[in-house]
Design a protein around this motif. Sequence first.
Motif, mmCIF file in Angstrom:
data_model
loop_
_atom_site.group_PDB
_atom_site.id
_atom_site.type_symbol
_atom_site.label_atom_id
_atom_site.label_comp_id
_atom_site.label_asym_id
_atom_site.label_seq_id
_atom_site.Cartn_x
_atom_site.Cartn_y
_atom_site.Cartn_z
ATOM 1 N N ASN A 183 0.823 -1.221 0.000
ATOM 2 C CA ASN A 183 0.000 0.000 0.000
ATOM 3 C C ASN A 183 0.851 1.263 0.000
ATOM 4 O OD1 ASN A 183 -2.386 -1.523 0.005
ATOM 5 N ND2 ASN A 183 -2.429 -1.608 2.256
ATOM 6 N N GLY A 184 1.911 1.252 -0.798
ATOM 7 C CA GLY A 184 2.736 2.434 -0.976
ATOM 8 C C GLY A 184 3.790 2.662 0.076
ATOM 9 N N LYS A 185 3.817 1.848 1.127
ATOM 10 C CA LYS A 185 4.819 2.001 2.177
ATOM 11 C C LYS A 185 5.853 0.870 2.086
ATOM 12 C CE LYS A 185 1.830 4.338 5.555
ATOM 13 N NZ LYS A 185 2.559 5.633 5.545
ATOM 14 N N TYR A 186 7.075 1.194 2.501
ATOM 15 C CA TYR A 186 8.181 0.236 2.497
ATOM 16 C C TYR A 186 8.338 -0.384 3.880
ATOM 17 C CZ TYR A 186 9.443 2.716 -1.807
ATOM 18 O OH TYR A 186 9.439 3.284 -3.057
ATOM 19 N N TYR A 187 8.527 -1.708 3.901
ATOM 20 C CA TYR A 187 8.717 -2.437 5.155
ATOM 21 C C TYR A 187 9.973 -3.292 5.036
ATOM 22 C CZ TYR A 187 3.919 -1.009 6.010
ATOM 23 O OH TYR A 187 2.776 -0.263 6.188
ATOM 24 N N ARG A 220 9.895 0.981 8.818
ATOM 25 C CA ARG A 220 8.872 1.432 7.863
ATOM 26 C C ARG A 220 9.222 2.825 7.355
ATOM 27 N NH1 ARG A 220 2.921 2.705 10.128
ATOM 28 N NH2 ARG A 220 4.063 4.555 10.844
ATOM 29 N N ALA A 221 8.910 3.062 6.082
ATOM 30 C CA ALA A 221 9.153 4.391 5.507
ATOM 31 C C ALA A 221 8.157 4.647 4.380
ATOM 32 C CB ALA A 221 10.578 4.501 4.978
ATOM 33 N N ASP A 222 7.866 5.933 4.148
ATOM 34 C CA ASP A 222 7.027 6.319 3.012
ATOM 35 C C ASP A 222 7.844 6.474 1.745
ATOM 36 O OD1 ASP A 222 4.627 6.443 4.509
ATOM 37 O OD2 ASP A 222 5.191 8.422 5.268
ATOM 38 N N ASN A 223 9.151 6.652 1.928
ATOM 39 C CA ASN A 223 10.066 6.821 0.805
ATOM 40 C C ASN A 223 11.257 5.903 1.043
ATOM 41 O OD1 ASN A 223 12.453 8.027 -0.678
ATOM 42 N ND2 ASN A 223 10.820 9.400 -1.410
ATOM 43 N N TRP A 282 13.281 6.437 8.179
ATOM 44 C CA TRP A 282 12.784 5.131 8.589
ATOM 45 C C TRP A 282 12.500 5.131 10.083
ATOM 46 C CZ3 TRP A 282 12.095 0.954 5.241
ATOM 47 C CH2 TRP A 282 12.596 1.122 3.949
ATOM 48 N N GLU A 283 11.385 4.527 10.462
ATOM 49 C CA GLU A 283 11.082 4.323 11.879
ATOM 50 C C GLU A 283 10.996 2.822 12.125
ATOM 51 O OE1 GLU A 283 7.157 5.577 13.083
ATOM 52 O OE2 GLU A 283 6.416 5.545 11.009
ATOM 53 N N GLY A 284 11.504 2.396 13.299
ATOM 54 C CA GLY A 284 11.592 0.971 13.568
ATOM 55 C C GLY A 284 10.807 0.520 14.774
ATOM 56 N N LYS A 285 10.446 -0.780 14.758
ATOM 57 C CA LYS A 285 9.737 -1.404 15.878
ATOM 58 C C LYS A 285 10.287 -2.803 16.119
ATOM 59 C CE LYS A 285 5.079 0.588 16.162
ATOM 60 N NZ LYS A 285 3.624 0.241 16.175
ATOM 61 N N LEU A 286 10.271 -3.212 17.386
ATOM 62 C CA LEU A 286 10.501 -4.614 17.705
ATOM 63 C C LEU A 286 9.203 -5.352 17.374
ATOM 64 C CD1 LEU A 286 12.223 -5.980 20.897
ATOM 65 C CD2 LEU A 286 10.227 -7.104 19.919
ATOM 66 N N ASP A 294 -1.087 0.734 9.856
ATOM 67 C CA ASP A 294 -0.110 0.536 8.774
ATOM 68 C C ASP A 294 1.161 -0.162 9.239
ATOM 69 O OD1 ASP A 294 -1.733 1.668 6.818
ATOM 70 O OD2 ASP A 294 -1.039 3.698 7.265
ATOM 71 N N TRP A 295 1.076 -0.912 10.339
ATOM 72 C CA TRP A 295 2.184 -1.748 10.787
ATOM 73 C C TRP A 295 1.756 -3.216 10.739
ATOM 74 C CZ3 TRP A 295 7.169 -0.608 11.738
ATOM 75 C CH2 TRP A 295 7.521 0.719 11.999
ATOM 76 N N PRO A 296 2.625 -4.095 10.265
ATOM 77 C CA PRO A 296 2.322 -5.523 10.386
ATOM 78 C C PRO A 296 2.568 -5.981 11.815
ATOM 79 C CG PRO A 296 4.460 -5.224 9.332
ATOM 80 C CD PRO A 296 3.896 -3.845 9.562
#
Length: 526
Positions: free
Chosen positions: A214-218, A236-239, A244-248, A293-295
Amino acid sequence: MTNIRITLMCLLLSLVSYQTPAQQKLATNPLIYADVPDMSMIRVGDTYYMSSTTMHMNPGVPIMKSTDLVNWELVNYCYDILEDTDLQNLENGKSDYGRGSWASCIRYHNDTYYVSTFSGTTGTTYIYSTKDIENGPWELKKFKPSYHDHTIFFDDDGRIYMIWGVRKLAIVELKTDLSGIKEGTERVLIEDASAPAGDNIMLGAEGSQLFKVNGKYYLFNITWPRGGMRTVVIHRADNINGPWEGKLALQDKGVAQGGLIDTPDGRWFSYLFRDNGAVGRIPYLVPVKWENDWPVLGVDGKVPETLDLPASKGLIPGIVASDDFKRKKKDADLPLVWQWNHNPDHSLWSVRERKGYLRLKNGRIDNSIFLAKNTLTQRTIGPECSGSTSIDVSNMKEGDFAGLVLLQKNFGQVGVKFENGKKKIVMVSGQTDTPEEVESLPLTQKTVYLKAECDFKDRKDVANFFYSLDGKNWNPIGSQLKMLYTLDHFMGYRFGLFNYATKVAGGYVDFDYFHIRNEISQTSKP
């Protein structure tokens, strides 16, 4: 009135026979109880394809196929041999254990399948492509350097990227023909991809796999906090250039390293693997739901035991299989379940010279199973398994040793040695760096039956060895082998059929069959 009774009866029968999803037989984790590490996965229509790592085994980079995400079969390999070097040919005392080719990445773009991998042995990155993933042929593009644990990514604007690294992740743009990198495009993508898991890290983030939803990078990675376990982190990033923002994303049972896959009906899963002792690194699936928008991986942050997918039909004959070595004219000489330890010498083996037998011939002198040419292998499987064979030793020469091996650094062999003009059945333990012939007994007939049994339950990781003179009555021989997964080989234990000369070349043996079963005999259980 009769019609009403019939209708009521049918309704009652349907209620009695109905099972809720929880009652139906479902798939279970692990997805595959065998060494299938570093998976990468795609879906094309209703069909899934998966690539994996096989290190120093050949043919290499296996391609597996499934229509339900659970039941997989081998359909192809990317290469017969990676390169022709002393290391990979077991020449001049050299070997390539634990190296070869590592984590691959499979992608589908513009009606073409791409599988990329890399090798620390050769310092090279390899990209294989084909229109027909199940039959080939493959086209190869390769270039230096070797990009560690990389992911290849085809973006919507036509650009092609590769992301790789450990902890500090880098990105580079590839040429449109995939023949190399575009000079001047390499840059740091994420300075510290391990950060979401804390600052006390034992293994920096690696195993990159990039997806666009859906347009976002994972971007998926594995990291390992000190004193903790293998952990999934997602950025995750829009570009693609960030920020980039990260999660455990998951920290349970050490299940980690992999990526995302969706089903035709819109469900999502994450494919990952787990270090599971001597059997190797085994695949898992965890359900994924999307929130903001996070898995979100797992069920309440845990890896579930069951999955809302069809039950497994077992690994035989999808990933491993018995073989009676009977071949018709149009049959392949070897089914895909077989792999050679290092590069084979095709002049020294045959399934055609003697109908219904695999013949292994000795063309040189070797003194170790680790340097022996043409050891033919299959995976072991859990939670328990046995491998057995029958061998005709009529044409052995003085100093020859042939039989069945459980191959890893700490190996075990059961076979026949020809020494001082006489043959004997032996069990050799490679439990230590000094292999020991634990037991031997005279052999006065031309055929002997050999068996090895593996118990991987609860990481017990023990093996027992047996022989038979009639194929029916089995006798234990030697000592129990404590199997140990080591980084020296970097793969789970393999069954192997072997034959090598220690005195004079020219001898040969004939294997009548190899049978693999997903159970062991009561005689080998405590």
